[in-house]
Enzyme design. Structure first.
Site, PDB file in Angstrom:
ATOM      1  N   LYS A  48       0.843  -1.207   0.000  1.00 28.92           N
ATOM      2  CA  LYS A  48       0.000   0.000   0.000  1.00 28.92           C
ATOM      3  C   LYS A  48       0.876   1.255   0.000  1.00 28.92           C
ATOM      4  O   LYS A  48       2.070   1.180   0.314  1.00 28.92           O
ATOM      5  CB  LYS A  48      -0.895  -0.012   1.235  1.00 28.92           C
ATOM      6  CG  LYS A  48      -0.143   0.026   2.564  1.00 28.92           C
ATOM      7  CD  LYS A  48      -1.058  -0.291   3.745  1.00 28.92           C
ATOM      8  CE  LYS A  48      -0.302  -0.273   5.061  1.00 28.92           C
ATOM      9  NZ  LYS A  48      -1.102  -0.817   6.170  1.00 28.92           N
ATOM     10  N   ARG A 104     -10.196  -0.217  15.230  1.00 28.41           N
ATOM     11  CA  ARG A 104     -10.070   0.572  14.012  1.00 28.41           C
ATOM     12  C   ARG A 104     -11.087   0.046  12.999  1.00 28.41           C
ATOM     13  O   ARG A 104     -12.120   0.652  12.796  1.00 28.41           O
ATOM     14  CB  ARG A 104      -8.623   0.488  13.503  1.00 28.41           C
ATOM     15  CG  ARG A 104      -8.292   1.505  12.459  1.00 28.41           C
ATOM     16  CD  ARG A 104      -6.821   1.517  12.108  1.00 28.41           C
ATOM     17  NE  ARG A 104      -6.382   0.321  11.390  1.00 28.41           N
ATOM     18  CZ  ARG A 104      -5.165   0.180  10.876  1.00 28.41           C
ATOM     19  NH1 ARG A 104      -4.260   1.143  11.019  1.00 28.41           N
ATOM     20  NH2 ARG A 104      -4.836  -0.908  10.220  1.00 28.41           N
ATOM     21  N   TYR A 113      12.992  31.534   5.299  1.00 28.50           N
ATOM     22  CA  TYR A 113      11.720  32.197   5.564  1.00 28.50           C
ATOM     23  C   TYR A 113      11.551  32.536   7.032  1.00 28.50           C
ATOM     24  O   TYR A 113      11.947  31.754   7.903  1.00 28.50           O
ATOM     25  CB  TYR A 113      10.555  31.304   5.137  1.00 28.50           C
ATOM     26  CG  TYR A 113      10.337  31.244   3.641  1.00 28.50           C
ATOM     27  CD1 TYR A 113      10.252  32.407   2.872  1.00 28.50           C
ATOM     28  CD2 TYR A 113      10.199  30.015   2.993  1.00 28.50           C
ATOM     29  CE1 TYR A 113      10.051  32.347   1.500  1.00 28.50           C
ATOM     30  CE2 TYR A 113       9.992  29.941   1.627  1.00 28.50           C
ATOM     31  CZ  TYR A 113       9.916  31.111   0.885  1.00 28.50           C
ATOM     32  OH  TYR A 113       9.709  31.048  -0.464  1.00 28.50           O
ATOM     33  N   MET A 133       9.275  24.829   0.602  1.00 25.00           N
ATOM     34  CA  MET A 133       8.549  23.857  -0.224  1.00 25.00           C
ATOM     35  C   MET A 133       9.503  23.005  -1.053  1.00 25.00           C
ATOM     36  O   MET A 133       9.355  21.783  -1.139  1.00 25.00           O
ATOM     37  CB  MET A 133       7.556  24.579  -1.139  1.00 25.00           C
ATOM     38  CG  MET A 133       6.621  23.628  -1.870  1.00 25.00           C
ATOM     39  SD  MET A 133       5.518  24.453  -3.022  1.00 25.00           S
ATOM     40  CE  MET A 133       4.537  25.456  -1.915  1.00 25.00           C
TER      41      MET A 133
HETATM   42  C1  LIG Z   1      -0.280  -1.778   6.888  1.00 19.27           C
HETATM   43  C2  LIG Z   1      -0.796  -3.045   7.408  1.00 19.27           C
HETATM   44  C3  LIG Z   1       0.059  -4.157   7.562  1.00 19.27           C
HETATM   45  C4  LIG Z   1       1.557  -4.077   7.403  1.00 19.27           C
HETATM   46  O1  LIG Z   1       2.136  -3.667   8.624  1.00 19.27           O
HETATM   47  P1  LIG Z   1       3.731  -3.577   8.807  1.00 19.27           P
HETATM   48  O2  LIG Z   1       3.898  -3.136  10.209  1.00 19.27           O
HETATM   49  O3  LIG Z   1       4.198  -2.556   7.832  1.00 19.27           O
HETATM   50  O4  LIG Z   1       4.265  -4.924   8.523  1.00 19.27           O
HETATM   51  C5  LIG Z   1      -0.516  -5.368   7.894  1.00 19.27           C
HETATM   52  N1  LIG Z   1      -1.854  -5.472   8.104  1.00 19.27           N
HETATM   53  C6  LIG Z   1      -2.687  -4.413   8.006  1.00 19.27           C
HETATM   54  C7  LIG Z   1      -4.146  -4.597   8.270  1.00 19.27           C
HETATM   55  C8  LIG Z   1      -2.188  -3.169   7.679  1.00 19.27           C
HETATM   56  O5  LIG Z   1      -3.016  -2.117   7.601  1.00 19.27           O
END
Ligand SMILES: *Cc1c(COP(=O)(O)O)cnc(C)c1O
EC number: 5.1.1.1
Length: 369
Positions: free
Chosen positions: A38, A136, A264, A313
Site C-alpha cells: 500500500k 479501528r 523564511y 517547499m
Molecule cells: C499496513 C498493514 C500491515 C503491514 O504492517 P507492517 O507493520 O508494515 O508490517 C498489515 N496489516 C494491516 C491490516 C495493515 O493495515
C-alpha cells in the site's frame, strides 16, 4: 553506485530480496506470505516492488484502497490482491480488476453481497476482518452469527480468509494485550470456521507480529515495513536492509555573516560566521517542516549537516560550517547507514511516516538484481 545529480529515491532490489528472504526464514515452510504494498509500497514504487516480489515466492499482495490495486493489475500483477480498506463506491472497479475486498462490518458485507449477486458472481473471494482490540476496522465477536447467516444465504462470495490486526506487536510492554488479541482471534476464527464447510486462511501478524509472536503466524503473515528494511527494534533492524536511499545534491553554498538570518521568517539567526548549503528538496518532497530548525539532518561527506531554519517547499538549507564540500556534491538524506528511522526520531515520528511521505515528485531509480 552512481552519484546523485538531482533528488532521487534509489531503491535497492537486492536489499528487498534480502528482507523478503529473512522474513521467510522466520516462517514455517507452509506459512503463506502477503506483501503489503500500500501507499506506493511505503513510498517506494508499488508496481516495481510488486513485480519484483512476484518473481519471488510471494503468495498475496495487500493494498489499502481499490485504486492502488488497479495500478498493480495494470502493471501486470496476477497474484491475488487484498484491498484492506475498500469503499463501496469502488466495488464495481474492484470486481472488474479481480481484487479481493476486506469486509469489516455489516454494512459493507451486505453491500458487497448485493453487488456480487447482481453481477451473478459465484464464490467471489472476500476476506472478513475482526476487531480484537485495535478498535479501528473489523466485526466484533458478537457479529459471528450474523456473518454466518449472511454467508449461508448466498454463494456469490466465498471467505478466502479471516483476519485481525495487532495494536502493539512491536511493543513488548504490551505483550499481555497482544496475546489476548491472539487468543480472541483464535476463538472467533474457530466459531466462524465451524459455520462454514470449507477452511479460510487465518492471519493476524504484521511485520513485528511476525518477528515477536511466531506462535501466531497461523496460515499467513502480512508484512510491509520489514520488506522495506525496518524491524521496528534495534535488535531486529540488524536483520534487515533499508531498501530506499534518499539522495540529493548541493545546489549552492553561502557564507553567512554574524547577525544575518537564513530562510523564511528569518527562523535561523546566526551569532557567528557560518557556511550553509542549499539543497533541492523540501516539504513538497516529503521533508516536513517539523524537521526544520535544527532537528533534522542530512549526511554530506559522512558528516551530519543539520537543517537551518524553516524547511521550504522545494529546498532546505543545512549547516556545513565544519564540512568539506562543494556545490554539486552528493547529499544523503537517509539510506542504509543513516536510516530513515533515526531521521524520523528527530521529528518525534516513525520510519513509516517519513518514507511514505516521499512525494511522487521525487524520481525513483533502481539498483541491484
Ligand atoms: C499496513 C498493514 C500491515 C503491514 O504492517 P507492517 O507493520 O508494515 O508490517 C498489515 N496489516 C494491516 C491490516 C495493515 O493495515
Amino acid at each position: 553506485m552512481p552519484k546523485a545529480q538531482e533528488t532521487v529515491l534509489e531503491i535497492d532490489l537486492n536489499a528487498l530480496k534480502h528482507n523478503f528472504e529473512h522474513l521467510k526464514s522466520r516462517l514455517n515452510n507452509n506459512t503463506k506470505f502477503m506483501a503489503v504494498v500500500k501507499a506506493f509500497a511505503y513510498g517506494s514504487d508499488a508496481c516495481e516492488i510488486a513485480n519484483y516480489l512476484q518473481t519471488l515466492a510471494v503468495d498475496y499482495f495487500a493494498v489499502a484502497f481499490v485504486h492502488e490495486g488497479v495500478q498493480l493489475r495494470k502493471a501486470g500483477i496476477t497474484k491475488p490482491i487484498l484491498v484492506l480498506h475498500p469503499q463501496a463506491a469502488n466495488f464495481k472497479i474492484l470486481i472488474d480488476n479481480c481484487l479481493e475486498p476486506n469486509l469489516y462490518n455489516a454494512k459493507i458485507l451486505s453491500e458487497f453481497i448485493a453487488i456480487a449477486s447482481a453481477e451473478k458472481l459465484h464464490e467471489y473471494p472476500v476476506h472478513i476482518k475482526f476487531n480484537t482490540g485495535l478498535n479501528r476496522l473489523g466485526f466484533s465477536e458478537n457479529d459471528v452469527d450474523f456473518i454466518a447467516e449472511k454467508l449461508k444465504e448466498t454463494n456469490a462470495i466465498i471467505v478466502k480468509s479471516i483476519f485481525s490486526h495487532l495494536a502493539a506487536s512491536e511493543d513488548l510492554n504490551e505483550k499481555e494485550f497482544t496475546i489476548n488479541q491472539i487468543e480472541k482471534f483464535k476463538s472467533i476464527a474457530k466459531k466462524v470456521t465451524q459455520s462454514l464447510d470449507y477452511k479460510p486462511l487465518l492471519h493476524i501478524c504484521n511485520t513485528s507480529g511476525t518477528l515477536n509472536y511466531p506462535e501466531a503466524h497461523f496460515d499467513m503473515v502480512r508484512s510491509g515495513i520489514g520488506l522495506y528494511g525496518f524491524g521496528n527494534s534495534e535488535k531486529e533492524n540488524k536483520n534487515f536492509k533499508p531498501i530506499g536511499s534518499l539522495k540529493t545534491i548541493i545546489s549552492q553554498i553561502h557564507t553567512i555573516n554574524k547577525g544575518e538570518s537564513i530562510g523564511y521568517n528569518r527562523a535561523y539567526k546566526t551569532d557567528k560566521l557560518l557556511k550553509s548549503a542549499t539543497l533541492p528538496i523540501g516539504h513538497a518532497d516529503g521533508i516536513g517542516r517539523q524537521y526544520g530548525k535544527g532537528k533534522g539532518y542530512v549526511i554530506i561527506n559522512n558528516q551530519k549537516a543539520y537543517i537551518l531554519g524553516n524547511v521550504c517547499m522545494d529546498m532546505i538549507m543545512v549547516d556545513i560550517t565544519n564540512i568539506i564540500c562543494k556545490e554539486g556534491d552528493e547529499v544523503i538524506v537517509f539510506g542504509p547507514n543513516s536510516t530513515a528511522e533515526n531521521l524520523a526520531k528527530t521529528a518525534h515520528t516513525i520510519s513509516y511516516e517519513l518514507i511514505t511521505a516521499i512525494s511522487q515528485r521525487v524520481k525513483r531509480t533502481f539498483v541491484g538484481n
